[in-house]
Each structure stands twice: as structure tokens, then as C-alpha cells.
Design a protein around this motif. Structure first.
Motif, mmCIF file in Angstrom:
data_model
loop_
_atom_site.group_PDB
_atom_site.id
_atom_site.type_symbol
_atom_site.label_atom_id
_atom_site.label_comp_id
_atom_site.label_asym_id
_atom_site.label_seq_id
_atom_site.Cartn_x
_atom_site.Cartn_y
_atom_site.Cartn_z
ATOM 1 N N GLU A 161 -25.893 -33.370 -11.752
ATOM 2 C CA GLU A 161 -26.094 -34.760 -12.437
ATOM 3 C C GLU A 161 -26.819 -34.504 -13.793
ATOM 4 O OE1 GLU A 161 -28.204 -37.266 -9.887
ATOM 5 O OE2 GLU A 161 -26.448 -37.015 -8.599
ATOM 6 N N THR A 162 -27.809 -33.165 -13.475
ATOM 7 C CA THR A 162 -28.889 -32.690 -14.717
ATOM 8 C C THR A 162 -28.320 -31.622 -15.106
ATOM 9 O OG1 THR A 162 -30.322 -33.214 -13.087
ATOM 10 C CG2 THR A 162 -31.132 -32.278 -14.614
ATOM 11 N N TYR A 163 -27.483 -30.226 -14.786
ATOM 12 C CA TYR A 163 -27.506 -29.238 -15.202
ATOM 13 C C TYR A 163 -26.570 -29.393 -15.115
ATOM 14 C CZ TYR A 163 -32.025 -28.674 -12.952
ATOM 15 O OH TYR A 163 -33.826 -28.413 -12.650
ATOM 16 N N ASP A 164 -25.680 -27.887 -16.239
ATOM 17 C CA ASP A 164 -25.000 -27.303 -16.653
ATOM 18 C C ASP A 164 -24.034 -26.407 -15.854
ATOM 19 O OD1 ASP A 164 -24.274 -29.527 -18.389
ATOM 20 O OD2 ASP A 164 -25.655 -28.041 -19.797
ATOM 21 N N GLU A 165 -24.920 -25.659 -14.934
ATOM 22 C CA GLU A 165 -24.684 -24.060 -14.505
ATOM 23 C C GLU A 165 -25.229 -23.961 -12.991
ATOM 24 O OE1 GLU A 165 -23.418 -21.365 -17.390
ATOM 25 O OE2 GLU A 165 -25.905 -20.858 -17.213
ATOM 26 N N VAL A 166 -24.870 -22.974 -12.270
ATOM 27 C CA VAL A 166 -26.206 -23.198 -11.285
ATOM 28 C C VAL A 166 -25.971 -21.514 -11.058
ATOM 29 C CG1 VAL A 166 -26.597 -22.826 -8.292
ATOM 30 C CG2 VAL A 166 -25.716 -24.821 -10.504
ATOM 31 N N ILE A 167 -26.669 -20.496 -10.905
ATOM 32 C CA ILE A 167 -26.668 -18.960 -10.212
ATOM 33 C C ILE A 167 -27.182 -19.101 -8.788
ATOM 34 C CG2 ILE A 167 -27.794 -17.000 -10.480
ATOM 35 C CD1 ILE A 167 -28.367 -17.220 -13.177
ATOM 36 N N SER A 168 -26.562 -19.132 -7.880
ATOM 37 C CA SER A 168 -26.756 -19.054 -6.649
ATOM 38 C C SER A 168 -26.753 -18.164 -6.352
ATOM 39 C CB SER A 168 -25.919 -20.111 -5.749
ATOM 40 O OG SER A 168 -26.229 -20.862 -4.618
ATOM 41 N N ILE A 169 -28.102 -17.285 -5.615
ATOM 42 C CA ILE A 169 -28.896 -16.275 -5.326
ATOM 43 C C ILE A 169 -28.957 -15.880 -4.083
ATOM 44 C CG2 ILE A 169 -31.106 -14.842 -5.727
ATOM 45 C CD1 ILE A 169 -30.947 -15.454 -8.294
ATOM 46 N N HIS A 170 -28.263 -15.276 -2.998
ATOM 47 C CA HIS A 170 -28.538 -15.031 -1.603
ATOM 48 C C HIS A 170 -28.609 -13.642 -0.897
ATOM 49 C CE1 HIS A 170 -28.029 -19.705 -1.482
ATOM 50 N NE2 HIS A 170 -26.473 -19.320 -2.531
ATOM 51 N N LEU A 171 -28.318 -13.518 0.737
ATOM 52 C CA LEU A 171 -29.029 -13.123 0.867
ATOM 53 C C LEU A 171 -27.731 -12.067 1.521
ATOM 54 C CD1 LEU A 171 -29.011 -13.274 4.621
ATOM 55 C CD2 LEU A 171 -27.973 -14.525 3.111
ATOM 56 N N SER A 172 -28.098 -10.767 1.460
ATOM 57 C CA SER A 172 -26.374 -10.001 1.398
ATOM 58 C C SER A 172 -25.108 -10.150 2.410
ATOM 59 C CB SER A 172 -26.376 -8.051 2.037
ATOM 60 O OG SER A 172 -25.649 -7.560 2.032
ATOM 61 N N SER A 173 -24.446 -10.440 1.730
ATOM 62 C CA SER A 173 -22.254 -10.693 2.266
ATOM 63 C C SER A 173 -21.930 -9.564 3.156
ATOM 64 C CB SER A 173 -21.409 -11.344 0.939
ATOM 65 O OG SER A 173 -21.892 -9.791 0.707
ATOM 66 N N GLY A 174 -22.826 -8.935 3.350
ATOM 67 C CA GLY A 174 -22.431 -8.089 5.321
ATOM 68 C C GLY A 174 -23.134 -8.174 6.073
ATOM 69 N N ILE A 175 -24.845 -9.311 6.131
ATOM 70 C CA ILE A 175 -25.114 -10.042 6.902
ATOM 71 C C ILE A 175 -24.862 -11.104 7.498
ATOM 72 C CG2 ILE A 175 -26.565 -8.067 7.122
ATOM 73 C CD1 ILE A 175 -28.472 -9.680 6.324
ATOM 74 N N SER A 176 -24.648 -12.247 6.554
ATOM 75 C CA SER A 176 -24.774 -13.411 6.584
ATOM 76 C C SER A 176 -23.037 -14.332 5.303
ATOM 77 C CB SER A 176 -25.770 -14.150 6.291
ATOM 78 O OG SER A 176 -25.876 -15.401 5.945
ATOM 79 N N GLY A 177 -21.812 -15.114 6.354
ATOM 80 C CA GLY A 177 -21.406 -15.522 5.432
ATOM 81 C C GLY A 177 -22.440 -16.755 3.859
ATOM 82 N N THR A 178 -23.715 -16.879 3.782
ATOM 83 C CA THR A 178 -24.042 -17.472 2.985
ATOM 84 C C THR A 178 -23.752 -17.620 1.471
ATOM 85 O OG1 THR A 178 -26.021 -18.103 4.251
ATOM 86 C CG2 THR A 178 -26.554 -18.455 2.254
ATOM 87 N N TYR A 179 -23.707 -16.493 1.575
ATOM 88 C CA TYR A 179 -22.877 -16.268 0.438
ATOM 89 C C TYR A 179 -22.195 -16.585 -0.444
ATOM 90 C CZ TYR A 179 -21.048 -13.145 -4.484
ATOM 91 O OH TYR A 179 -20.418 -13.562 -5.477
ATOM 92 N N GLN A 180 -21.019 -16.601 0.407
ATOM 93 C CA GLN A 180 -19.504 -16.642 0.457
ATOM 94 C C GLN A 180 -19.305 -18.600 0.501
ATOM 95 O OE1 GLN A 180 -16.843 -14.605 -0.232
ATOM 96 N NE2 GLN A 180 -15.844 -16.427 -1.106
#
Length: 279
Positions: free
Chosen positions: A77-96
Motif C-alpha cells: 500500500e505504501t512501498y514499491d519494493e521490499v528487501i527481506s533480510i533473513h537468517l541463514s537458509s541453511g538452518i531455517s526455511g524463513t528466507y525461502q
């Protein structure tokens, strides 16, 4: 082009800092007995370490994709793009999860960034990205800068007891058994996105001394940010910070902690040190 910065709760960025830099946080989940908590919202680190004294080892889970979708739709609603910065994909599925949710949301472009680390070193990336947004830079300009910072960033940590890491599937059984038999304080780090032993050291004091040697080699007199990270060892961390500030005037030190999610896997008493070069 308006750019939002998102990170997850395992960056352990203090709320006032998230507000200052307009960083949006999505929490991971901790399951303690029959209770489900959103880290850093329903459960502070201090409460967590108190709770686990009388309860079985908790379990943790990544944010549901639906939570990412909800957040990204609000940001659209406010932004055009997001950078989503996460913990290592090797220990969590958060980034994926962030990447998958980004594909499901219209009206905003989501750029994922895998820090390949966690805790406040992950936070350094989010804060740096937020500062670059304030300077008017876009995701296309920011992500290459974050990639460059990866070359200057590292974190080492030690645990009092390897059993939590092994039970949580973050370290192999063989490595945990060897560690407990020899009574070593293995120095751990992230390599290829996974937590692996760096060196096996007999005492905590020697392990901390070795981390300082690694900091000295890496920084080589240049200006750096560094963070001391502790699992319910505030006073010990403060003392270490004071010692390090005397020895390294070129480094800006801060204090942080292993919160509930990372603390579940490392256990109380763990200590770490991470750093990143100043731009």
C-alpha cells in the motif's frame, strides 16, 4: 521508488532501533510445552531463559507463509519494493518463505537476501540496508553493497553443551558425541550456510581468547562494527565488551543476545562475537 526493509526476529534488533530505521520485523515461533509464542513479541529472551529452567526443550518454527503474504500486502500500500533480510537458509526455511510469499503478492517486488548467518550480525545487514534506503538507494543498488559486506563479516560462537544443537538437528550426532566425550568447548561458525565446528578448544576462556585472535586478524586495524552476543550472561558479556573496547579502539562494539529461537538451539551460557566492516 520506495523501498521497505524487512527482517525476522532472529536479528534481535532492539525495537527502538527498528523504529528509528523503519525496519519491519516478522517473528519466528517458539513452542514451549503447549504454548505457542511469537519471538520478540510474546516472549522476551529473559522470560524464555526463565521458562526453560522448568520445561522441556522447546521447538521452533519459521513464520508461516501467510504471515509474510499479509505483511507484504500491507507494505504494498505504501512501498514499491521490499528487501527481506533473513537468517541463514541453511538452518531455517524463513528466507525461502519470504521468496515464496513474494511470488504470491501483487503490486510490490520482493528481493530476498540470505545473510548466511543470524543474530545481530544479521541485524547489521538490515540496519545497513535501512541506512542506504534513507540515502535514496533502491534494492538494485543496495543488494550488491550487502553482498560486498559479506566479504568482511563473520561470527564465531561457543556453547556450554552441544546436546541442544544436536537434538535440534543443527549439528550432527557424531560431532556432538565427540564434543561431550572430550569436554571441549567447540568454536562454531557458519560455513556454506550451516553451523559447523571451526576448532575444538578445551576451555571457555581459551575459546574466547581464540575469537579475539580471529577478530584481530580479520579487522587488521580497520574500522568495524562488532557485537558480543550472549545467552543469559549479561554481566559476563559487559565485562568482555569493556576489555575489547580497550584493546580495539578502531571497532565500535555493541551488546546483543541469543533470543528464544537461537537460544533453543545453542542453550544458556553460549557466547559469541560477530563483526562487519564499516562502509
Amino acid at each position: 521508488m520506495k523501498t521497505a526493509i524487512v527482517t525476522d526476529s532472529t536479528a534481535y534488533i532492539p525495537q527502538e532501533m527498528r523504529e528509528k530505521y523503519d525496519i519491519h520485523m516478522i517473528p519466528l515461533t517458539v513452542i514451549l510445552g503447549t504454548e505457542v509464542y511469537e519471538e520478540e513479541r510474546d516472549l522476551t529472551a529473559a522470560d524464555f531463559y526463565e521458562e526453560i529452567k522448568t520445561k522441556e526443550l522447546p521447538t521452533t518454527s519459521q513464520p508461516p507463509i501467510g504471515k509474510f503474504v499479509e505483511l507484504f500486502e500491507q507494505l504494498a500500500e505504501t512501498y514499491d519494493e521490499v528487501i527481506s533480510i533473513h537468517l541463514s537458509s541453511g538452518i531455517s526455511g524463513t528466507y525461502q518463505g519470504a521468496i515464496s510469499a513474494g511470488d504470491m503478492v501483487e503490486g510490490i517486488e520482493v528481493f530476498g537476501f540470505d545473510t548466511e548467518v543470524s543474530c545481530m550480525v544479521q541485524g547489521f545487514y538490515a540496519i545497513e540496508a535501512a541506512k542506504l534506503v534513507q540515502q535514496g538507494k533502491s534494492a538494485a543498488e543496495i543488494i550488491p553493497i550487502l553482498d560486498e559486506l559479506k566479504e568482511t563479516s563473520h561470527a564465531y560462537f561457543m556453547v556450554d553443551d552441544l546436546s541442544n544443537l544436536q537434538r535440534g538437528g543443527r549439528l550432527s550426532s557424531a560431532q556432538a558425541i565427540i564434543g561431550s566425550l572430550l569436554q571441549v568447548k567447540p568454536l562454531l561458525h557458519f560455513e556454506d550456510k550451516l553451523i559447523v565446528p571451526f576448532e575444538k578448544i578445551r576451555t571457555k576462556k581459551r575459546a574466547m581468547k581464540r575469537i579475539v585472535e580471529l577478530l584481530r586478524e580479520a579487522t587488521n586495524g580497520d574500522s568495524y562494527y562488532a557485537v558480543i552476543i550472549h545467552a543469559n550472561r549479561q554481566e559476563e558479556a559487559k565485562e568482555w565488551k569493556a576489555e575489547l573496547e580497550q584493546e580495539f579502539p578502531n571497532i565500535e562494539f555493541s551488546l546483543s543476545y541469543f533470543g528464544a529461537v537461537i537460544g533453543t538451539h545453542l542453550g544458556e551460557g553460549s557466547m559469541g562475537l560477530g563483526w562487519m566492516k564499516k562502509r
